[in-house]
Design a protein around this motif. Structure first.
Motif, PDB file in Angstrom:
ATOM      1  N   ALA A 329     -15.405   0.923  -2.332  1.00 30.44           N
ATOM      2  CA  ALA A 329     -14.440   1.410  -3.316  1.00 30.44           C
ATOM      3  C   ALA A 329     -13.271   2.118  -2.640  1.00 30.44           C
ATOM      4  O   ALA A 329     -12.102   1.897  -2.998  1.00 30.44           O
ATOM      5  N   PHE A 330     -13.555   2.966  -1.655  1.00 33.94           N
ATOM      6  CA  PHE A 330     -12.487   3.671  -0.961  1.00 33.94           C
ATOM      7  C   PHE A 330     -11.615   2.706  -0.161  1.00 33.94           C
ATOM      8  O   PHE A 330     -10.405   2.916  -0.015  1.00 33.94           O
ATOM      9  N   THR A 331     -12.205   1.638   0.374  1.00 37.53           N
ATOM     10  CA  THR A 331     -11.413   0.643   1.103  1.00 37.53           C
ATOM     11  C   THR A 331     -10.444  -0.065   0.167  1.00 37.53           C
ATOM     12  O   THR A 331      -9.259  -0.223   0.479  1.00 37.53           O
ATOM     13  N   LEU A 332     -10.924  -0.492  -1.001  1.00 41.50           N
ATOM     14  CA  LEU A 332     -10.035  -1.137  -1.973  1.00 41.50           C
ATOM     15  C   LEU A 332      -8.960  -0.172  -2.463  1.00 41.50           C
ATOM     16  O   LEU A 332      -7.811  -0.561  -2.683  1.00 41.50           O
ATOM     17  N   TYR A 333      -9.314   1.078  -2.601  1.00 39.01           N
ATOM     18  CA  TYR A 333      -8.344   2.109  -2.998  1.00 39.01           C
ATOM     19  C   TYR A 333      -7.225   2.206  -1.964  1.00 39.01           C
ATOM     20  O   TYR A 333      -6.038   2.246  -2.310  1.00 39.01           O
ATOM     21  N   GLU A 334      -7.585   2.220  -0.689  1.00 36.79           N
ATOM     22  CA  GLU A 334      -6.564   2.309   0.351  1.00 36.79           C
ATOM     23  C   GLU A 334      -5.740   1.024   0.454  1.00 36.79           C
ATOM     24  O   GLU A 334      -4.533   1.071   0.707  1.00 36.79           O
ATOM     25  N   LEU A 335      -6.367  -0.125   0.259  1.00 38.39           N
ATOM     26  CA  LEU A 335      -5.606  -1.375   0.276  1.00 38.39           C
ATOM     27  C   LEU A 335      -4.623  -1.418  -0.886  1.00 38.39           C
ATOM     28  O   LEU A 335      -3.523  -1.973  -0.751  1.00 38.39           O
ATOM     29  N   ALA A 336      -4.996  -0.833  -2.007  1.00 35.07           N
ATOM     30  CA  ALA A 336      -4.071  -0.759  -3.145  1.00 35.07           C
ATOM     31  C   ALA A 336      -2.875   0.123  -2.816  1.00 35.07           C
ATOM     32  O   ALA A 336      -1.751  -0.129  -3.268  1.00 35.07           O
ATOM     33  N   LYS A 337      -3.091   1.164  -1.998  1.00 37.40           N
ATOM     34  CA  LYS A 337      -2.004   2.055  -1.593  1.00 37.40           C
ATOM     35  C   LYS A 337      -1.162   1.463  -0.473  1.00 37.40           C
ATOM     36  O   LYS A 337      -0.019   1.893  -0.266  1.00 37.40           O
TER      37      LYS A 337
END
Length: 517
Positions: A329-337
Motif C-alpha cells: 500500500a505504501f509503495t502504491l501511495y508513493e508511486l501515485a505521488k
C-alpha cells in the motif's frame, strides 16, 4: 487501626519509591549516558498514554543524542540500551551474534503456546527452531507455494477489473484495506490451505482475526510493548501475547486442520503441509538435500509438537498479512505521488509480462528488477517505513558492549532504532527523497554497510523475506497491469503514523484513484 493502615500504606509507597529510585539509577551506576526517566513510566509516558508511537519516542532520543554511540533509556522500570552506532549494531547483529542472539521478549510456550514462535524465541530454543524451518522458506519452497499466491492474485484482478468497469474506467479505493484482504487470502491459503475469501467477504473470520491482532487500540498495543520490554509483568499477571479470542481461534483451527490432514492423508502446497512433515518425520529437505542423514540430523530431535506448529503458522499469518499489505500500500501511495517513477515501473512491467505471455509468473517477478528497487528503496516503504521500526536484542552473557569498554549484564535489553537509521542524513544523502536509484548495485556497494535493515541482519534476518517480497511484487504487478494510480483528494500528502500500534500504520485511510490503462 487507622494509624496502622496509614503506616502500612506509607511503607508500601516508600518501598515502591525506593524500588523505582533504584531501578532508575541503573545506567547512572554503570557510568552509561542516559535519558533522565520520569516516575512511573521512565521515558515512555507518551507511549503508555497513547499520545505518540514508540518509534517517534525512539527517534527523538536518537536525534537528541546523535553524538552518543549508545544511550541508556527506561521502558517503565526496564533498563533498555539504545544503540546509535552502526558499527556496534553490526557487531551485535553478525560478528558477535552468539552473545546477543535473544530478543529479550516474553514467551511461554506452555501457558501461552502462540508466543513460542521463531520471531520471539531466544537462545537454544530459537537456534533449534530456526534450523528446522530454514528449508521451509528456501527459494524452491517459495516457488512451490507461488501457485497459491497466483490464485489469490486472480481474485484481486477480478476485483479491480470489476470496479473499473462499474466506475466507467476509474474508481477510488481504500488501497490499504484492499491489499490487507488480498494478503489475508494469500496467507490463510499459503499457511493453512484455507480459502478465506476476504476479497469477496471483507468480514471473513480470518480477516476479522487479522484486524483484531493489529487493531489500533491500547489493549493490543500495550500487550505488544509489554511483550518486548516488560516480560516480567506478562509472567506475573499471566497476560497472553494476543487477545484470548485470537488465541483460541488459531489454536483451534490449526489443531483441527492437522487432525483432518493426518486422518485423510491430505497434502497441499502450503506451509502447514511442511510443518506436518516436520512433526511426523523431523525433517524437510532443502532444495539440494535428499535426506536428513546427509546433514547428520537426528530426526527425533527435529520433530515439532502440535503447539509449536500452531505458533509458527500463527506468526507466519500475522506477520505476513500485515507487513506485506502495508508495504504494498505504501509503495502504491508513493508511486501515485511520483508519476515519473510509476512510468518506469509500468514500462518494465509491460516489457516483462509481454515476454511471459501477459501472465504474472514466478519467473516474471524475478526479472522485475526496477520494481524490486522501488519496493526496497521507496521512502515510504521498506527504507522509510520498515515493517518493524525497531528491533530488540538481549545480552546472553555478561560482557563488554562490542567495540567499547562498557560492561552489559546478562539479560540486558538492547534496542536498534531501524526507523531512525533509515532516515539519518549523516548516513543517507537527502534521506527524505523518494529515490529507488539508491538501490542500483553500484550505489549499494558505495554506501556504508549496515545502514539498511528492514528485515534485520545476520543469523536472525527475517526467514520469510523471500515470500514477503514475492507477495508484494505479485500484488503490485497485478494492480499496475490494469491501472495507473493517483492520490485521491482526501488522501494527505504525508502519512501520519498511528500512536496506537507498534507496527507502522497510518492514522487515516489511503485512498487512491485507479484509472484503467
Amino acid at each position: 487501626m487507622l494509624e496502622y493502615a496509614v503506616g502500612v500504606l506509607v511503607a508500601l509507597l516508600a518501598a515502591v519509591y525506593m524500588f523505582f529510585l533504584h531501578r532508575f539509577n541503573y545506567w547512572q551506576r554503570r557510568g552509561v549516558p542516559f535519558v533522565a526517566p520520569r516516575l512511573p513510566c521512565g521515558n515512555v509516558t507518551d507511549v503508555i498514554l497513547g499520545r505518540r508511537p514508540m518509534l517517534a519516542v525512539v527517534d527523538d532520543i536518537y536525534k537528541e543524542h546523535r553524538d552518543k554511540r549508545f544511550i541508556g533509556t527506561y521502558f517503565l522500570f526496564t533498563p533498555v540500551l539504545q544503540l546509535q552506532d552502526v558499527d556496534i549494531i553490526r557487531q551485535v547483529y553478525i560478528k558477535e551474534f552468539q552473545d546477543f542472539s535473544g530478543r529479550g521478549t516474553y514467551w511461554n510456550p506452555e501457558n501461552d503456546p502462540l508466543s513460542g514462535h521463531l520471531f520471539i524465541l531466544g537462545g537454544q530454543a530459537w537456534k533449534s527452531m530456526r534450523a528446522k524451518l530454514v528449508p521451509a522458506f528456501s527459494p524452491g519452497k517459495v516457488k512451490y507455494m507461488f501457485g497459491t499466491v497466483s490464485e489469490c492474485a486472480g481474485f484481486l484482478r477480478e476485483h479491480v477489473e470489476s470496479s473499473l468497469a462499474k466506475g466507467g474506467g476509474a474508481y477510488t479505493e481504500d488501497i490499504r484495506e484492499l491489499l490487507a484482504r488480498f494478503s489475508t487470502d494469500v496467507i490463510s491459503s499459503a499457511a493453512f490451505g484455507i480459502e478465506s475469501n476476504s476479497m469477496k467477504n471483507p468480514h471473513s473470520e480470518f480477516r476479522r482475526m487479522g484486524q483484531r491482532a493489529f487493531e489500533p487500540c491500547m489493549d493490543v498495543n500495550m500487550r505488544t510493548l509489554l511483550e518486548f520490554f516488560a516480560r516480567d509483568i506478562m509472567k506475573m499477571f499471566s497476560i497472553r501475547s494476543v487477545p484470548n479470542d485470537v488465541h483460541e481461534f488459531f489454536t483451534r483451527i490449526v489443531a483441527d486442520l492437522v487432525e483432518h490432514r493426518e486422518k485423510n492423508n491430505v497434502e497441499r502446497a502450503d506451509l502447514l503441509n511442511i510443518l506436518i512433515r516436520l512433526k511426523n518425520d523431523g525433517f524437510v529437505p532443502g532444495d539440494d538435500e535428499a535426506s536428513a542423514e546427509t546433514r547428520g540430523v537426528d530426526r527425533d530431535d527435529q520433530k515439532l509438537t502440535g503447539k509449536e506448529i500452531a505458533a509458527q503458522v500463527f506468526v507466519f499469518f500475522i506477520a505476513g498479512f500485515e507487513t506485506t499489505s502495508s508495504t504494498t500500500a505504501f509503495t502504491l501511495y508513493e508511486l501515485a505521488k511520483h508519476p515519473d517513477i510509476q512510468d518506469k515501473v509500468l514500462q518494465e512491467l509491460d516489457t516483462v509480462l509481454k515476454a511471459h505471455g501477459g501472465k504474472v509468473t514466478y519467473d516474471a517477478l524475478q526479472e522485475m528488477t526496477f520494481m524490486e528497487m522501488v519496493v526496497q528503496g521507496g521512502f515510504e516503504t521498506l527504507r522509510h517505513y520498515p515493517a518493524v521500526p525497531f528491533i530488540t536484542r538481549e545480552a546472553m552473557v555478561t560482557r563488554p558492549l562490542p567495540l567499547t569498554d562498557t560492561m552489559v549484564e546478562k539479560g540486558t535489553r538492547l534496542l536498534i532504532p531501524v526507523w531512525s537509521i533509515h532516515k539519518d542524513p549523516e548516513l543517507w544523502e537527502d534521506p527524505l527523497r523518494y529515490d529507488p536509484m539508491r538501490f542500483l548495485e553500484e550505489a549499494k556497494r558505495a554506501r556504508r554497510p549496515g545502514i539498511y535493515m528492514p528485515f534485520g541482519d545476520g543469523p536472525r534476518i527475517c526467514i520469510g523475506m523471500r515470500m514477503g517480497l514475492v507477495q508484494v511484487k505479485t500484488a503490485l504487478a497485478t494492480v499496475l497491469s490494469l491501472a495507473r494510480v493517483t492520490l485521491a483528494p482526501s488522501t494527505p500528502k504525508e502519512v501520519r503514523i498511528s500512536a496506537r500500534t507498534v507496527v507502522i500504520a497510518p492514522e487515516h485511510d489511503i485512498h487512491l484513484v485507479l484509472t484503467a490503462r
